[in-house]
Design a protein around this motif. Sequence first.
Motif, PDB file in Angstrom:
ATOM      1  N   MET A   6      63.348  -9.443 -42.914  1.00  0.00           N
ATOM      2  CA  MET A   6      63.427 -10.408 -42.071  1.00  0.00           C
ATOM      3  C   MET A   6      62.688  -9.673 -40.594  1.00  0.00           C
ATOM      4  N   ALA A   7      63.328  -7.898 -40.731  1.00  0.00           N
ATOM      5  CA  ALA A   7      62.993  -7.839 -39.510  1.00  0.00           C
ATOM      6  C   ALA A   7      60.929  -7.240 -39.457  1.00  0.00           C
ATOM      7  N   ASP A   8      60.652  -7.560 -40.541  1.00  0.00           N
ATOM      8  CA  ASP A   8      59.041  -7.342 -40.525  1.00  0.00           C
ATOM      9  C   ASP A   8      58.913  -8.782 -39.391  1.00  0.00           C
ATOM     10  N   SER A   9      59.267  -9.756 -40.695  1.00  0.00           N
ATOM     11  CA  SER A   9      58.777 -10.910 -39.683  1.00  0.00           C
ATOM     12  C   SER A   9      59.276 -11.192 -38.281  1.00  0.00           C
TER      13      SER A   9
ATOM     14  N   GLN B 263      59.261  -8.809 -36.413  1.00  0.00           N
ATOM     15  CA  GLN B 263      57.865  -7.414 -35.179  1.00  0.00           C
ATOM     16  C   GLN B 263      56.900  -8.570 -34.927  1.00  0.00           C
ATOM     17  N   SER B 264      56.569  -8.658 -36.826  1.00  0.00           N
ATOM     18  CA  SER B 264      55.458  -9.658 -36.729  1.00  0.00           C
ATOM     19  C   SER B 264      54.991 -10.454 -35.859  1.00  0.00           C
ATOM     20  N   LEU B 265      56.103 -11.134 -35.533  1.00  0.00           N
ATOM     21  CA  LEU B 265      56.399 -12.420 -34.009  1.00  0.00           C
ATOM     22  C   LEU B 265      56.029 -11.581 -33.000  1.00  0.00           C
TER      23      LEU B 265
ATOM     24  N   GLU C 192      50.331 -10.160 -28.276  1.00  0.00           N
ATOM     25  CA  GLU C 192      48.775 -10.283 -28.324  1.00  0.00           C
ATOM     26  C   GLU C 192      49.031 -11.023 -27.414  1.00  0.00           C
ATOM     27  N   ALA C 193      48.719 -12.769 -28.005  1.00  0.00           N
ATOM     28  CA  ALA C 193      48.991 -13.268 -26.777  1.00  0.00           C
ATOM     29  C   ALA C 193      48.953 -13.320 -25.774  1.00  0.00           C
ATOM     30  N   LYS C 194      49.869 -13.412 -25.360  1.00  0.00           N
ATOM     31  CA  LYS C 194      50.378 -12.233 -23.980  1.00  0.00           C
ATOM     32  C   LYS C 194      49.124 -11.532 -22.901  1.00  0.00           C
ATOM     33  N   GLY C 195      48.549 -10.644 -23.644  1.00  0.00           N
ATOM     34  CA  GLY C 195      47.850  -9.630 -23.217  1.00  0.00           C
ATOM     35  C   GLY C 195      46.197 -10.719 -23.360  1.00  0.00           C
TER      36      GLY C 195
END
Length: 67
Positions: free
Chosen positions: A1-4, A6-8, A14-17
């Motif tokens: 769940m931590a991976d999910s 972190q991915s989000l 990325e979207a913000k950038g």
Amino acid sequence: MADSSQSLSYQAGEAKGQAQEKASNLMDKASDTLQSTKESIQEAGQQIAAKAHGAADALKDATTFNK
């Protein structure tokens, strides 16, 4: 769940950038357009002033008696 999570988080970053980059590009384009418009208006103003000066000189010459 931590991976999910972190991915989000990464995707959100990325979207913000990308959004910031697009906004910056739009601001640059707007600034360039405004500068170009300012220069065009200044040039038009100079042309109008020159024509007005020429018309005033022509009127002065037409109404001055040459003796």
